[in-house]
Write a protein that holds these residues in place. Structure first.
Motif, PDB file in Angstrom:
ATOM      1  N   THR A 187       0.801  -1.068   0.021  1.00  0.00           N
ATOM      2  CA  THR A 187      -0.121   0.078   0.095  1.00  0.00           C
ATOM      3  C   THR A 187       0.680   1.221   0.050  1.00  0.00           C
ATOM      4  OG1 THR A 187      -1.647  -1.062   1.278  1.00  0.00           O
ATOM      5  CG2 THR A 187      -1.873   1.253   1.261  1.00  0.00           C
ATOM      6  N   PHE A 188       1.945   1.161   0.897  1.00  0.00           N
ATOM      7  CA  PHE A 188       2.728   2.563   1.041  1.00  0.00           C
ATOM      8  C   PHE A 188       3.334   2.471  -0.408  1.00  0.00           C
ATOM      9  CE2 PHE A 188       7.187   3.884   1.177  1.00  0.00           C
ATOM     10  CZ  PHE A 188       6.848   5.302   1.750  1.00  0.00           C
ATOM     11  N   LEU A 189       4.103   1.599  -1.103  1.00  0.00           N
ATOM     12  CA  LEU A 189       4.694   1.594  -2.335  1.00  0.00           C
ATOM     13  C   LEU A 189       3.782   2.026  -3.576  1.00  0.00           C
ATOM     14  CD1 LEU A 189       6.967  -1.551  -2.079  1.00  0.00           C
ATOM     15  CD2 LEU A 189       7.789   0.989  -2.064  1.00  0.00           C
ATOM     16  N   ILE A 190       2.632   1.680  -3.450  1.00  0.00           N
ATOM     17  CA  ILE A 190       1.821   2.032  -4.499  1.00  0.00           C
ATOM     18  C   ILE A 190       1.320   3.451  -4.137  1.00  0.00           C
ATOM     19  CG2 ILE A 190      -0.655   1.824  -5.410  1.00  0.00           C
ATOM     20  CD1 ILE A 190      -0.446  -1.102  -4.655  1.00  0.00           C
ATOM     21  N   THR A 191       1.080   4.037  -3.022  1.00  0.00           N
ATOM     22  CA  THR A 191       0.680   5.379  -2.653  1.00  0.00           C
ATOM     23  C   THR A 191       1.999   6.004  -3.015  1.00  0.00           C
ATOM     24  OG1 THR A 191      -0.447   4.682  -1.125  1.00  0.00           O
ATOM     25  CG2 THR A 191       0.326   6.933  -0.839  1.00  0.00           C
ATOM     26  N   ALA A 192       3.288   5.797  -2.752  1.00  0.00           N
ATOM     27  CA  ALA A 192       4.390   6.555  -3.194  1.00  0.00           C
ATOM     28  C   ALA A 192       4.535   6.759  -4.524  1.00  0.00           C
ATOM     29  CB  ALA A 192       5.587   6.096  -2.287  1.00  0.00           C
ATOM     30  N   ALA A 193       4.223   5.750  -5.555  1.00  0.00           N
ATOM     31  CA  ALA A 193       4.499   5.690  -6.853  1.00  0.00           C
ATOM     32  C   ALA A 193       3.425   6.673  -7.451  1.00  0.00           C
ATOM     33  CB  ALA A 193       4.434   4.207  -7.514  1.00  0.00           C
ATOM     34  N   VAL A 194       2.192   6.317  -7.115  1.00  0.00           N
ATOM     35  CA  VAL A 194       1.154   7.380  -7.645  1.00  0.00           C
ATOM     36  C   VAL A 194       1.428   8.650  -7.443  1.00  0.00           C
ATOM     37  CG1 VAL A 194      -1.172   7.917  -7.288  1.00  0.00           C
ATOM     38  CG2 VAL A 194      -0.647   5.694  -7.726  1.00  0.00           C
ATOM     39  N   VAL A 195       1.877   9.117  -6.164  1.00  0.00           N
ATOM     40  CA  VAL A 195       2.011  10.603  -5.893  1.00  0.00           C
ATOM     41  C   VAL A 195       3.400  10.967  -6.603  1.00  0.00           C
ATOM     42  CG1 VAL A 195       2.926  11.933  -4.051  1.00  0.00           C
ATOM     43  CG2 VAL A 195       1.132  10.386  -3.304  1.00  0.00           C
ATOM     44  N   TYR A 196       4.308  10.215  -6.765  1.00  0.00           N
ATOM     45  CA  TYR A 196       5.439  10.646  -7.564  1.00  0.00           C
ATOM     46  C   TYR A 196       5.177  10.775  -9.124  1.00  0.00           C
ATOM     47  CZ  TYR A 196      10.079  11.019  -9.384  1.00  0.00           C
ATOM     48  OH  TYR A 196      10.977  11.190 -10.227  1.00  0.00           O
ATOM     49  N   PHE A 197       4.415   9.687  -9.571  1.00  0.00           N
ATOM     50  CA  PHE A 197       4.151   9.694 -10.958  1.00  0.00           C
ATOM     51  C   PHE A 197       3.283  10.697 -11.461  1.00  0.00           C
ATOM     52  CE2 PHE A 197       6.830   5.858 -10.587  1.00  0.00           C
ATOM     53  CZ  PHE A 197       7.804   5.892 -11.576  1.00  0.00           C
ATOM     54  N   LEU A 198       2.326  10.620 -10.515  1.00  0.00           N
ATOM     55  CA  LEU A 198       1.052  11.738 -11.041  1.00  0.00           C
ATOM     56  C   LEU A 198       0.914  13.188 -10.511  1.00  0.00           C
ATOM     57  CD1 LEU A 198      -1.837   9.247 -10.760  1.00  0.00           C
ATOM     58  CD2 LEU A 198      -0.444  10.061 -12.773  1.00  0.00           C
ATOM     59  N   MET A 199       1.983  13.428  -9.252  1.00  0.00           N
ATOM     60  CA  MET A 199       1.822  14.773  -8.827  1.00  0.00           C
ATOM     61  C   MET A 199       3.124  15.296  -8.831  1.00  0.00           C
ATOM     62  SD  MET A 199      -0.542  14.113  -5.663  1.00  0.00           S
ATOM     63  CE  MET A 199      -1.992  13.420  -5.943  1.00  0.00           C
ATOM     64  N   VAL A 200       4.263  14.614  -8.186  1.00  0.00           N
ATOM     65  CA  VAL A 200       5.583  15.245  -7.992  1.00  0.00           C
ATOM     66  C   VAL A 200       6.174  15.358  -9.374  1.00  0.00           C
ATOM     67  CG1 VAL A 200       7.833  14.924  -7.055  1.00  0.00           C
ATOM     68  CG2 VAL A 200       5.934  14.238  -5.670  1.00  0.00           C
ATOM     69  N   LEU A 201       6.351  14.417 -10.141  1.00  0.00           N
ATOM     70  CA  LEU A 201       7.130  14.466 -11.604  1.00  0.00           C
ATOM     71  C   LEU A 201       6.461  15.391 -12.442  1.00  0.00           C
ATOM     72  CD1 LEU A 201       9.426  13.262 -12.701  1.00  0.00           C
ATOM     73  CD2 LEU A 201       8.040  11.598 -13.820  1.00  0.00           C
ATOM     74  N   PRO A 202       5.022  15.456 -12.634  1.00  0.00           N
ATOM     75  CA  PRO A 202       4.563  16.539 -13.562  1.00  0.00           C
ATOM     76  C   PRO A 202       4.920  17.796 -12.744  1.00  0.00           C
ATOM     77  CG  PRO A 202       2.922  14.709 -13.366  1.00  0.00           C
ATOM     78  CD  PRO A 202       4.046  14.483 -12.370  1.00  0.00           C
ATOM     79  N   MET A 203       4.673  18.059 -11.519  1.00  0.00           N
ATOM     80  CA  MET A 203       4.972  19.392 -11.150  1.00  0.00           C
ATOM     81  C   MET A 203       6.365  19.799 -11.135  1.00  0.00           C
ATOM     82  SD  MET A 203       3.860  22.257  -9.810  1.00  0.00           S
ATOM     83  CE  MET A 203       2.230  21.508  -9.339  1.00  0.00           C
ATOM     84  N   ALA A 204       7.351  19.003 -11.197  1.00  0.00           N
ATOM     85  CA  ALA A 204       8.897  19.076 -11.164  1.00  0.00           C
ATOM     86  C   ALA A 204       9.002  19.608 -12.937  1.00  0.00           C
ATOM     87  CB  ALA A 204       9.711  17.911 -11.029  1.00  0.00           C
ATOM     88  N   LYS A 205       8.401  18.905 -13.713  1.00  0.00           N
ATOM     89  CA  LYS A 205       8.841  19.190 -15.259  1.00  0.00           C
ATOM     90  C   LYS A 205       8.012  20.642 -15.545  1.00  0.00           C
ATOM     91  CE  LYS A 205       8.799  14.468 -16.940  1.00  0.00           C
ATOM     92  NZ  LYS A 205       8.434  13.702 -17.850  1.00  0.00           N
TER      93      LYS A 205
END
Length: 158
Positions: free
Chosen positions: A95-113
């Motif tokens: 659950t943690f890994l899925i949460t972290a992956a979704v937050v990173y790929f759908l929120m953090v990465l697009p915002m950083a770009k």
């Protein structure tokens, strides 16, 4: 003799609440709570059945019995013996890994770009501005040199 008035507790509390990071934190907690339901549904509806293809559908059923007899109730609580519930830990980790992956790929990465593009645009704009300033400076130097040359040649005639 001036007496400095200390802010009241209420004024301090208002100042604390009006800080931007408090509001950001509150928004993050609310979004995180709502997002937890989505992640739990993905784990329960997708990940657990995939793991269940190799064993049991319910990851919480995976356990190691350290002291027999290991017996549990219907809700998964150990009633007798000593058991290590490693399936529960695996479930929480997934659950943690899925949460972290979704937050990173759908929120953090697009915002950083997005922020990187904004910074590149800002630097390009500043670079254009500097080129214009340098060009204007060169033109002004040329005008100055021409005026100096005119004055110099004008003094020779008199």
């Amino acid at each position: 003799m001036s007496v400095k008035k200390e802010p009241s507790v209420w004024e301090g509390f208002k100042a604390f609440l009006m800080r931007g990071n408090v509001v950001d934190l509150a928004v993050a907690v609310v979004i995180g709570a709502a997002f937890t339901n989505i992640v739990n549904s993905v784990v329960k509806g997708v990940i657990s059945p995939l793991v269940g293809a190799f064993g049991t559908k319910n990851l919480d059923q995976y356990r190691y019995c350290m002291k027999d007899p290991c017996e549990g109730s219907a809700d998964g609580t150990v009633t007798e013996g000593v058991a290590i519930l490693w399936g529960t830990v695996l479930n929480a980790t997934l659950t943690f890994l899925i949460t972290a992956a979704v937050v990173y790929f759908l929120m953090v990465l697009p915002m950083a770009k997005y922020l990187a593009r904004q910074e590149a645009r800002r630097k390009a704009k500043e670079g254009t501005h500097e080129v214009i300033e340098v060009t204007e400076l060169e033109v002004l130097k040329e005008i100055r040199d021409a005026l100096v040359a005119q004055r110099g040649s004008g003094h020779d005639r008199t």
